[in-house]
Design an enzyme around this catalytic site. Structure first.
Site, PDB file in Angstrom:
ATOM      1  N   SER A   7      30.176 -19.184 -26.003  1.00  0.00           N
ATOM      2  CA  SER A   7      30.033 -19.524 -24.593  1.00  0.00           C
ATOM      3  C   SER A   7      30.314 -21.008 -24.404  1.00  0.00           C
ATOM      4  O   SER A   7      29.581 -21.864 -24.896  1.00  0.00           O
ATOM      5  CB  SER A   7      28.620 -19.202 -24.115  1.00  0.00           C
ATOM      6  N   HIS A  31      34.150 -17.201 -23.973  1.00  0.00           N
ATOM      7  CA  HIS A  31      33.251 -16.710 -22.919  1.00  0.00           C
ATOM      8  C   HIS A  31      33.036 -17.843 -21.909  1.00  0.00           C
ATOM      9  O   HIS A  31      32.565 -18.925 -22.257  1.00  0.00           O
ATOM     10  CB  HIS A  31      31.920 -16.272 -23.524  1.00  0.00           C
ATOM     11  N   ASP A  33      31.250 -18.963 -18.445  1.00  0.00           N
ATOM     12  CA  ASP A  33      30.157 -18.655 -17.522  1.00  0.00           C
ATOM     13  C   ASP A  33      30.376 -19.361 -16.197  1.00  0.00           C
ATOM     14  O   ASP A  33      30.348 -20.586 -16.126  1.00  0.00           O
ATOM     15  CB  ASP A  33      28.827 -19.123 -18.123  1.00  0.00           C
ATOM     16  N   MET A  35      28.918 -19.992 -12.555  1.00  0.00           N
ATOM     17  CA  MET A  35      27.671 -19.906 -11.771  1.00  0.00           C
ATOM     18  C   MET A  35      27.834 -20.659 -10.459  1.00  0.00           C
ATOM     19  O   MET A  35      28.413 -21.740 -10.441  1.00  0.00           O
ATOM     20  CB  MET A  35      26.525 -20.547 -12.558  1.00  0.00           C
ATOM     21  N   HIS A  64      32.588 -14.528 -17.121  1.00  0.00           N
ATOM     22  CA  HIS A  64      31.355 -13.861 -16.698  1.00  0.00           C
ATOM     23  C   HIS A  64      30.942 -14.482 -15.369  1.00  0.00           C
ATOM     24  O   HIS A  64      30.456 -15.613 -15.341  1.00  0.00           O
ATOM     25  CB  HIS A  64      30.301 -14.093 -17.813  1.00  0.00           C
ATOM     26  N   MET A  66      28.727 -15.156 -12.383  1.00  0.00           N
ATOM     27  CA  MET A  66      27.348 -15.078 -11.872  1.00  0.00           C
ATOM     28  C   MET A  66      27.377 -15.681 -10.472  1.00  0.00           C
ATOM     29  O   MET A  66      26.826 -16.743 -10.203  1.00  0.00           O
ATOM     30  CB  MET A  66      26.403 -15.852 -12.808  1.00  0.00           C
ATOM     31  N   MET A 135      22.817  -8.426 -20.498  1.00  0.00           N
ATOM     32  CA  MET A 135      22.176  -9.740 -20.623  1.00  0.00           C
ATOM     33  C   MET A 135      20.902  -9.592 -21.460  1.00  0.00           C
ATOM     34  O   MET A 135      20.067  -8.730 -21.179  1.00  0.00           O
ATOM     35  CB  MET A 135      21.809 -10.305 -19.246  1.00  0.00           C
ATOM     36  N   GLY A 140      21.742 -17.451 -15.996  1.00  0.00           N
ATOM     37  CA  GLY A 140      21.573 -18.723 -15.300  1.00  0.00           C
ATOM     38  C   GLY A 140      21.586 -19.948 -16.187  1.00  0.00           C
ATOM     39  O   GLY A 140      22.057 -21.002 -15.771  1.00  0.00           O
ATOM     40  N   GLY A 143      20.598 -21.407 -23.827  1.00  0.00           N
ATOM     41  CA  GLY A 143      19.465 -21.869 -24.626  1.00  0.00           C
ATOM     42  C   GLY A 143      18.142 -21.162 -24.395  1.00  0.00           C
ATOM     43  O   GLY A 143      17.094 -21.656 -24.799  1.00  0.00           O
ATOM     44  N   ASP A 173      24.744 -10.920 -24.312  1.00  0.00           N
ATOM     45  CA  ASP A 173      24.817 -12.336 -23.934  1.00  0.00           C
ATOM     46  C   ASP A 173      23.424 -12.914 -23.691  1.00  0.00           C
ATOM     47  O   ASP A 173      22.693 -12.443 -22.812  1.00  0.00           O
ATOM     48  CB  ASP A 173      25.653 -12.411 -22.637  1.00  0.00           C
ATOM     49  N   GLY A 174      23.080 -13.955 -24.477  1.00  0.00           N
ATOM     50  CA  GLY A 174      21.827 -14.678 -24.260  1.00  0.00           C
ATOM     51  C   GLY A 174      20.937 -14.702 -25.487  1.00  0.00           C
ATOM     52  O   GLY A 174      20.468 -13.657 -25.941  1.00  0.00           O
ATOM     53  N   GLY A 175      20.757 -15.889 -26.050  1.00  0.00           N
ATOM     54  CA  GLY A 175      19.860 -16.022 -27.198  1.00  0.00           C
ATOM     55  C   GLY A 175      20.368 -15.347 -28.461  1.00  0.00           C
ATOM     56  O   GLY A 175      19.593 -15.020 -29.357  1.00  0.00           O
TER      57      GLY A 175
HETATM   58  C1  DX5 Z   1      23.558 -17.362 -19.451  1.00  0.00           C
HETATM   59  C2  DX5 Z   1      25.007 -17.242 -19.834  1.00  0.00           C
HETATM   60  C3  DX5 Z   1      25.237 -17.223 -21.291  1.00  0.00           C
HETATM   61  C4  DX5 Z   1      24.810 -18.482 -22.003  1.00  0.00           C
HETATM   62  C5  DX5 Z   1      24.476 -18.104 -23.404  1.00  0.00           C
HETATM   63  O1  DX5 Z   1      23.429 -17.133 -18.093  1.00  0.00           O
HETATM   64  O2  DX5 Z   1      25.543 -16.045 -19.318  1.00  0.00           O
HETATM   65  O3  DX5 Z   1      26.575 -16.909 -21.609  1.00  0.00           O
HETATM   66  O4  DX5 Z   1      25.782 -19.484 -21.988  1.00  0.00           O
HETATM   67  O5  DX5 Z   1      23.912 -19.199 -24.025  1.00  0.00           O
HETATM   68  P1  DX5 Z   1      22.936 -19.070 -25.272  1.00  0.00           P
HETATM   69  O6  DX5 Z   1      23.721 -18.395 -26.371  1.00  0.00           O
HETATM   70  O7  DX5 Z   1      22.582 -20.475 -25.565  1.00  0.00           O
HETATM   71  O8  DX5 Z   1      21.762 -18.224 -24.844  1.00  0.00           O
HETATM   72 ZN    ZN Z   2      27.562 -15.405 -20.043  1.00  0.00          ZN
END
Ligand code: DX5
Ligand code: ZN
Length: 217
Positions: A7, A31, A33, A35, A64, A66, A135, A140, A143, A173-175
């Site tokens: 990402s 990837h 993001d 927003m 992606h 958002m 997700m 949003g 980290g 996606d996420g963590g």
């Molecule tokens: C969160 C994003 C993710 C984010 C993932 O809203 O969609 O793609 O960048 O970041 P990490 O891997 O740090 O959770």
């Molecule tokens: Zn994402």
């Protein structure tokens, strides 16, 4: 083998070309993001950054969205060189219409859902999407901590995809990090998005290969 999509939200924007090169050499997808500060309480980056990455990218761009009204921007993401385009289920009134629009613009459509939306909502769209974005944190911010209920959500979705005999991939996606990559792949994930685990590491390429080889580091 599972695909890795770093990402770029966690990349070093002062040295973006270096991080783009790293992805070209070690990963499978970019990837991106997007927003808008309305669908999610954060603003990331827009077309100038996407276009700059596209100029140097040798791997497909996976954007992606958002944002509210994603249909308004489908054509522009296609023109910017995006290959995979996902939007959030609850950001649109008619997912089927947006899926069709993404296909008509030559991209692969996907629907993203936050952890509080039942995966069953995706079932009617499995055959028309190239992938689904599950997700594993609330969209949003990068980290955040991985939410453990993701595994059973992936399993449920995978079972339905297999039952329908569809080609639809599952992206998570996420963590995501080397600590949960193999369990996610085992549950049925095909694409792993990782931001901080990759870009905050001293050796991003080692983290990517650890996730690909399903090793725990
Ligand atoms: C969160 C994003 C993710 C984010 C993932 O809203 O969609 O793609 O960048 O970041 P990490 O891997 O740090 O959770
Ligand atoms: Zn994402």
């Amino acid at each position: 083998m599972v695909q890795i999509a770093p990402s770029m939200l966690s990349a070093d924007f002062l040295h973006l070309e270096k991080d783009v090169r790293m992805v070209n050499e070690n990963a499978d997808l970019f990837h991106l993001d997007i927003m808008d500060g309305t669908f999610v309480p954060n603003i990331s980056y827009g077309f100038p950054v996407v276009e700059a990455i596209a100029r140097k990218a040798e791997k497909p761009l996976d954007a992606h969205l958002m944002i509210i009204n994603p249909d308004k921007y489908v054509e522009r993401f296609a023109a910017a060189g995006v290959k995979m385009l996902s939007f959030h289920y609850d950001a649109v009134e008619d997912p089927a219409y947006v899926i069709e629009m993404i296909r008509a613009n030559g991209m692969i459509p996907g629907i993203a859902i936050n952890p509080d939306i039942p995966v069953e909502k995706l079932f009617p769209y499995i055959s028309s999407c190239g992938f689904m974005l599950i997700m594993s944190v609330f969209a949003g911010f990068g980290g955040q901590k991985f939410i453990e209920t993701t595994y059973s959500r992936i399993r449920t979705l995978k079972e339905e995809i297999n039952r329908q005999g569809a080609e639809c991939l599952i992206e998570v996606d996420g963590g995501v990090s080397p600590a949960n990559a193999s369990a996610l792949a085992e549950a049925g994930a095909d694409i792993l998005v990782a931001g901080s685990a990759v870009f905050k590491a001293a050796d991003p390429s080692a983290v990517i290969s650890a996730m690909k080889q399903d090793q725990i580091i």
